[in-house]
Enzyme design. Structure first.
Site, PDB file in Angstrom:
ATOM      1  N   LYS A 199     -67.706  50.856   5.296  1.00 56.03           N
ATOM      2  CA  LYS A 199     -67.736  50.850   6.766  1.00 56.03           C
ATOM      3  C   LYS A 199     -69.065  50.328   7.296  1.00 56.03           C
ATOM      4  O   LYS A 199     -69.092  49.446   8.156  1.00 56.03           O
ATOM      5  CB  LYS A 199     -67.509  52.269   7.292  1.00 56.03           C
ATOM      6  CG  LYS A 199     -67.765  52.419   8.773  1.00 56.03           C
ATOM      7  CD  LYS A 199     -67.538  53.827   9.239  1.00 56.03           C
ATOM      8  CE  LYS A 199     -68.783  54.642   9.457  1.00 56.03           C
ATOM      9  NZ  LYS A 199     -69.699  54.207  10.524  1.00 56.03           N
ATOM     10  N   ASN A 200     -70.162  50.865   6.779  1.00 52.87           N
ATOM     11  CA  ASN A 200     -71.456  50.521   7.372  1.00 52.87           C
ATOM     12  C   ASN A 200     -71.904  49.097   7.064  1.00 52.87           C
ATOM     13  O   ASN A 200     -72.788  48.567   7.746  1.00 52.87           O
ATOM     14  CB  ASN A 200     -72.527  51.543   6.954  1.00 52.87           C
ATOM     15  CG  ASN A 200     -72.321  52.879   7.655  1.00 52.87           C
ATOM     16  OD1 ASN A 200     -71.534  52.972   8.598  1.00 52.87           O
ATOM     17  ND2 ASN A 200     -73.009  53.908   7.187  1.00 52.87           N
ATOM     18  N   CYS A 242     -70.829  58.441  16.703  1.00 55.15           N
ATOM     19  CA  CYS A 242     -71.046  59.838  16.316  1.00 55.15           C
ATOM     20  C   CYS A 242     -72.350  60.338  16.924  1.00 55.15           C
ATOM     21  O   CYS A 242     -73.399  59.715  16.778  1.00 55.15           O
ATOM     22  CB  CYS A 242     -71.107  59.963  14.800  1.00 55.15           C
ATOM     23  SG  CYS A 242     -69.482  59.928  14.040  1.00 55.15           S
ATOM     24  N   ARG A 277     -79.968  59.612  18.967  1.00 54.26           N
ATOM     25  CA  ARG A 277     -80.123  58.430  18.103  1.00 54.26           C
ATOM     26  C   ARG A 277     -80.867  57.323  18.849  1.00 54.26           C
ATOM     27  O   ARG A 277     -80.266  56.497  19.535  1.00 54.26           O
ATOM     28  CB  ARG A 277     -78.750  57.982  17.587  1.00 54.26           C
ATOM     29  CG  ARG A 277     -78.105  59.086  16.768  1.00 54.26           C
ATOM     30  CD  ARG A 277     -76.754  58.726  16.234  1.00 54.26           C
ATOM     31  NE  ARG A 277     -76.809  57.796  15.119  1.00 54.26           N
ATOM     32  CZ  ARG A 277     -75.750  57.449  14.405  1.00 54.26           C
ATOM     33  NH1 ARG A 277     -74.574  57.940  14.688  1.00 54.26           N
ATOM     34  NH2 ARG A 277     -75.870  56.598  13.415  1.00 54.26           N
ATOM     35  N   ASP A 305     -75.510  60.899   4.952  1.00 52.36           N
ATOM     36  CA  ASP A 305     -74.081  60.872   5.273  1.00 52.36           C
ATOM     37  C   ASP A 305     -73.237  61.643   4.259  1.00 52.36           C
ATOM     38  O   ASP A 305     -72.023  61.770   4.426  1.00 52.36           O
ATOM     39  CB  ASP A 305     -73.581  59.418   5.401  1.00 52.36           C
ATOM     40  CG  ASP A 305     -74.071  58.770   6.689  1.00 52.36           C
ATOM     41  OD1 ASP A 305     -74.688  59.475   7.517  1.00 52.36           O
ATOM     42  OD2 ASP A 305     -73.849  57.556   6.867  1.00 52.36           O
ATOM     43  N   ARG A 317     -62.322  57.249  12.078  1.00 50.41           N
ATOM     44  CA  ARG A 317     -63.279  56.147  12.293  1.00 50.41           C
ATOM     45  C   ARG A 317     -63.689  55.548  10.968  1.00 50.41           C
ATOM     46  O   ARG A 317     -64.077  54.377  10.917  1.00 50.41           O
ATOM     47  CB  ARG A 317     -64.596  56.658  12.893  1.00 50.41           C
ATOM     48  CG  ARG A 317     -64.558  57.424  14.134  1.00 50.41           C
ATOM     49  CD  ARG A 317     -65.979  57.899  14.389  1.00 50.41           C
ATOM     50  NE  ARG A 317     -66.736  56.746  14.762  1.00 50.41           N
ATOM     51  CZ  ARG A 317     -67.013  56.426  16.012  1.00 50.41           C
ATOM     52  NH1 ARG A 317     -66.661  57.235  16.972  1.00 50.41           N
ATOM     53  NH2 ARG A 317     -67.667  55.346  16.305  1.00 50.41           N
TER      54      ARG A 317
END
Ligand code: UD1
Length: 435
Positions: free
Chosen positions: A27-28, A125, A130, A313, A405
């Site tokens: 994903k990232n 999220c 952030r 994570d 997600r």
């Protein structure tokens, strides 16, 4: 009476997991590589895209900007993105951008392509505050003027030039954005104290496949020589380190014997080391790991750090795992210092966790029982699944949109391993309808 139709996951815990599970694309990496196509002057084919909501959203944003996105062979893990229709540096689809954190990569990509960018405030999220000050620092170093408005970020420039960028804190997002902004800027950019995560290397490899000149990704110093143009390419995204780690933690929590395929075992080293500390066996192969947990689970201490340290994570999933491990564990969060908002949810399942600043003290002696819990964010949601698989009785997890997600077909993958997990559609008035 007004009713809302929602979905939840229902897990009947205590079933050991057996079999094989294949890991999807990262994903990232995907959420940075897709915006990076904006920098190119030709179509690119991206393969091994995970079928998750964050990827659909970022593709939708690119389409809104004028890109043509086509699935190849009807398979959404393989898409062709033609960025030639993107004529403006202004992104207008506020709702989509506000739906995901990683939409901030459009700032670097548009600045690198057009010398300007206007991007609505990003969402995603919200387990912590952030900031994006380091991203802005990078853009300013290259010569951009930056304005942070309540609803958007505006970047403009007369002439961008390569420059030294020295981050005070190691940041994945700021390192990626600095790379995106710099690859087409004349001169030499040196990023010091760069993040070293596998997805940083993947983005650099993708940029180089388009003709960029990026060296040193995966080390503390990334050196970029600006090129005038980038050309189309075909690129396959690396496997998802955190999806793989989540299945590893799930097997350790529930017990069983599972081979996790399509992974890069080196990316999983820090997770493997900690799982071994808990008494779990992890065997490594070329592109797979086998996780076996038949005996008792033992406590261990974990400290999150930027790569190659233990990934933040994976912290919630590990706290869930250690909540049924014999003895006392200490989990120290050194990346997002207040990332423990999900702990009260685990307490509903009987977890004995005391928070003290950035440290959670977990006593797993009494184990977990099923309860009604919420997925507060993506990884907190994954932690509820890990806990639910290990718990005695039934766990109901609401707000599963967060989990979706980032985890492709998680129900199907866990069911194939023997987990008793299903999706239940219900009306918010508490009348559950099994569809
Ligand atoms: C990315 C990941 C996220 C992961 C995090 C750390 C994506 C889409 N998300 O998030 O899942 O948890 O890396 O591995 O890849 N910081 C600043 N100023 C900034 C930017 C960050 O102070 O401008 C601080 C943050 O507060 C945090 C630390 O740097 O304490 C690391 O954040 P960062 O690596 O930037 O996280 P993200 O890129 O947002």
């Amino acid at each position: 009476m007004e009713c809302t139709i929602l979905d939840k996951f229902v897990i009947n815990g205590g079933h050991k997991l057996y079999g094989t599970v294949n890991i999807s694309g990262a994903k990232n990496a995907a959420v940075a590589i897709i915006p990076a196509v904006v920098l190119c002057d030709e179509p690119c084919i991206i393969e091994n895209l995970p079928k998750i909501r964050d990827v659909s959203v970022i593709l939708e944003i690119l389409k809104n900007m004028g890109a043509k996105v086509t699935r190849i062979g009807g398979d959404s893990s393989r898409v062709k993105i033609d960025p030639r229709g993107i004529k403006s540096y202004r992104v207008t689809c506020e709702r989509l951008v506000g739906d995901m954190r990683a939409s901030y990569y459009l700032l670097g990509a548009l600045l690198g392509k057009f010398g300007s960018a206007v991007v609505p405030a990003s969402g995603g999220c919200s387990f912590c505050d952030r900031p994006i000050d380091l991203h802005i620092k990078a853009f300013r170093s290259l010569g951009a003027k930056c304005e942070l408005l309540p609803d958007r970020v505006e970047l403009s420039s007369e002439k961008l030039m390569g420059h030294n960028i020295d981050f005070d804190v190691v940041s994945v997002g700021a390192t990626m954005n600095a790379m995106l902004a710099a690859v087409r800027v004349p001169g030499r950019t040196v990023i010091a104290r760069a993040a070293k995560e596998p997805h940083i290397v993947d983005l650099a490899n993708f940029l180089n496949s388009m003709g960029a000149n990026v060296k040193g990704a995966g080390t503390d110093v990334i050196k970029i020589k600006g090129v005038e143009k980038l050309h189309g390419c075909t690129y396959s995204i690396i496997p998802d380190q955190i999806e793989a780690g989540t299945y590893m933690a799930a097997v350790a929590a529930a017990g069983g014997d599972v081979t996790i395929t399509g992974v890069i075992p080196e990316h999983l080293e820090s997770i493997t080391t900690k799982l071994r500390d808990t008494g779990t066996t992890v065997e490594e192969f070329d592109e797979a790991v086998r996780v076996i947990r038949e005996g008792p689970l033992y406590s261990c201490n974990v400290k999150t750090m930027p790569h190659p340290g233990f990934p933040t994570d994976m912290q919630p999933q590990f706290v869930a795992l250690l909540s049924s491990a014999q003895g006392k564990s200490r989990v120290m969060e050194c990346v997002w210092e207040t990332r423990f908002s999900y702990v009260p949810q685990l307490r509903k399942m009987g977890a004995d966790i005391i928070e003290n600043g950035n440290t959670a003290h977990v006593d797993g002696t009494t184990g977990l029982h099923g309860a009604k819990v919420r997925a507060l964010d993506l990884r907190a949601g994954a932690a509820m699944i890990v806990a639910g698989l290990a718990a005695k009785g039934v766990t109901e997890i609401s707000d599963i949109r967060y989990i979706e997600r980032g985890y492709e077909e998680i129900i199907e993958k866990l069911t194939a391993l023997g987990a008793d997990i299903r999706r239940v559609t219900y009306v918010e008035s508490n009348e559950d309808v099994d569809l």
